[in-house]
Design a protein around this motif. Structure first.
Motif, short mmCIF file in Angstrom:
data_model
loop_
_atom_site.label_atom_id
_atom_site.label_comp_id
_atom_site.label_asym_id
_atom_site.label_seq_id
_atom_site.Cartn_x
_atom_site.Cartn_y
_atom_site.Cartn_z
N SER A 16 3.65 6.20 -6.67
CA SER A 16 4.79 5.47 -6.74
C SER A 16 5.13 4.14 -6.22
CB SER A 16 5.80 6.68 -5.94
OG SER A 16 6.95 5.72 -5.87
N PRO A 17 5.15 3.25 -7.29
CA PRO A 17 5.10 1.77 -6.87
C PRO A 17 6.24 1.52 -5.86
CG PRO A 17 4.67 2.06 -9.23
CD PRO A 17 5.13 3.44 -8.88
N PHE A 18 7.50 2.38 -6.16
CA PHE A 18 8.71 1.95 -5.27
C PHE A 18 8.24 2.10 -3.76
CE2 PHE A 18 10.18 3.00 -9.56
CZ PHE A 18 10.92 1.92 -9.84
N LEU A 19 7.59 3.49 -3.71
CA LEU A 19 7.34 3.86 -2.14
C LEU A 19 6.18 3.01 -1.65
CD1 LEU A 19 6.94 7.86 -2.55
CD2 LEU A 19 8.98 6.49 -1.61
N ILE A 24 5.18 -1.42 2.23
CA ILE A 24 4.77 -2.75 2.42
C ILE A 24 5.89 -3.83 3.12
CG2 ILE A 24 3.92 -5.06 1.20
CD1 ILE A 24 2.58 -2.92 -0.94
N ARG A 25 7.03 -3.54 2.58
CA ARG A 25 8.35 -4.48 3.16
C ARG A 25 8.73 -3.96 4.35
NH1 ARG A 25 11.86 -5.12 -2.19
NH2 ARG A 25 13.09 -6.22 -0.58
N ASP A 26 8.20 -2.61 4.78
CA ASP A 26 8.56 -2.14 6.03
C ASP A 26 10.08 -1.62 6.11
OD1 ASP A 26 7.86 -0.88 8.52
OD2 ASP A 26 8.41 -2.79 9.72
N ILE A 27 10.56 -1.35 5.15
CA ILE A 27 12.01 -0.64 4.88
C ILE A 27 12.22 0.64 4.67
CG2 ILE A 27 12.79 -3.12 3.92
CD1 ILE A 27 12.77 -1.85 1.14
N ALA A 28 11.13 1.43 4.74
CA ALA A 28 11.14 2.86 4.62
C ALA A 28 11.37 3.58 5.92
CB ALA A 28 9.78 3.34 4.03
N SER A 29 12.26 4.45 5.91
CA SER A 29 12.11 5.26 7.23
C SER A 29 10.83 6.48 7.18
CB SER A 29 13.58 6.22 7.12
OG SER A 29 13.58 7.17 8.13
N TYR A 30 10.15 6.32 8.03
CA TYR A 30 8.90 7.17 7.93
C TYR A 30 9.45 8.68 8.17
CZ TYR A 30 5.97 2.99 8.42
OH TYR A 30 5.46 1.85 8.33
N ALA A 62 0.50 2.43 5.43
CA ALA A 62 1.40 1.34 5.44
C ALA A 62 0.67 0.39 6.00
CB ALA A 62 2.65 1.63 6.09
N GLU A 63 0.01 0.37 6.96
CA GLU A 63 -0.74 -0.66 7.61
C GLU A 63 -1.85 -1.20 6.59
OE1 GLU A 63 0.13 -2.39 10.26
OE2 GLU A 63 1.84 -1.27 10.20
N GLU A 64 -2.48 -0.31 5.96
CA GLU A 64 -3.52 -0.64 5.01
C GLU A 64 -2.96 -1.32 3.76
OE1 GLU A 64 -5.98 2.61 3.60
OE2 GLU A 64 -5.93 3.59 5.72
N LEU A 65 -1.84 -0.90 3.44
CA LEU A 65 -1.12 -1.73 2.35
C LEU A 65 -0.49 -2.88 2.49
CD1 LEU A 65 0.97 1.48 0.62
CD2 LEU A 65 -1.01 0.41 -0.29
N LYS A 66 -0.30 -3.06 3.69
CA LYS A 66 0.16 -4.62 4.03
C LYS A 66 -1.02 -5.44 4.18
CE LYS A 66 4.06 -2.58 6.90
NZ LYS A 66 4.58 -2.33 8.14
#
Length: 221
Positions: A16-19, A24-30, A62-66
């Motif tokens: 999922s590109p959106f997820l 990456i943008r840190d806008i997801a609620s884990y 998420a840290e890996e993606l960033k």
């Protein structure tokens, strides 16, 4: 050796590109995301999984993606962004007669004066995007043809690259993903060796232009 929670989380996010973008943008609620994907993970692992384990896996990935996003080199490529308004787009069933229309159409359009015309031929369909001052002319030419869709009041956003962008893997995908993240619907995607064009509705043209401008500034050097 069986799969792990971390591996299943990675597989779900990668699909999922959106997820991926949200992490990456840190806008997801884990916490919310963990609850959302928990049933899929439990099915794959065939066991119950605690939400904290999923949350931890999400944070680590998420840290890996960033880090991966920040380390990517910018493309050494110049570009020019422009916009062409007042486009009419029609999609037809392709047949021998509809193909004969094209020669007559090219005779009517003044491309040397900056008029817009693009024809895309598929196996069973053909699409014609044209400056809307030729709408009546085109409609006369396609009278009796099977019209599948037509769109009015469209805008073509052109990105002219200094190099051969089609040999740059992922560039089109990334641009489309940025537009999709802003819920911008793309009617047509057109390309040549050095020009990429998105045909969209006029109501979305300004935000689409800004999204593409920002994307190009972040991607190219």
């Amino acid at each position: 050796m069986g799969s792990t929670v971390a591996q299943e989380v990675k597989e779900i996010i990668d699909k999922s590109p959106f997820l991926s973008e949200m992490l990456i943008r840190d806008i997801a609620s884990y916490s919310n995301l963990a609850q959302e994907i928990r049933p899929k993970i439990e099915v794959k692992l065939n066991r119950s999984v605690n939400p904290p384990a999923i949350i931890m896996a999400l944070r680590r990935y998420a840290e890996e993606l960033k880090a991966e996003s920040g380390s990517k080199k910018k493309l050494s490529m110049n570009y020019e962004l422009s916009m062409k308004t007042n486009i009419f787009d029609v999609n037809l069933q392709r047949n021998e007669q509809s193909l004969k229309i094209l020669n007559r159409l090219y005779d009517n359009v003044q491309l040397e004066k900056g008029d817009f015309l693009n024809v895309s031929l598929g196996t069973f369909e053909m699409s014609i995007a044209i400056s809307d001052k030729y709408t009546d002319t085109l409609k006369d030419l396609i009278k009796g043809e099977t019209v599948l869709n037509e769109f009015r009041d469209l805008v073509a956003i052109n990105i002219a690259f200094s190099g051969n962008f089609v040999e740059t893997p992922g560039l089109v995908y990334l641009a489309v993903r940025k537009l999709a993240m802003e819920n911008i619907n793309v009617i047509e995607i057109l390309s040549t060796m050095n020009v990429l064009t998105f045909v969209i509705e006029r109501s979305e043209s300004m935000i689409a232009y800004e999204v593409l401008q920002s994307f190009l500034e972040d991607t190219t050097a």
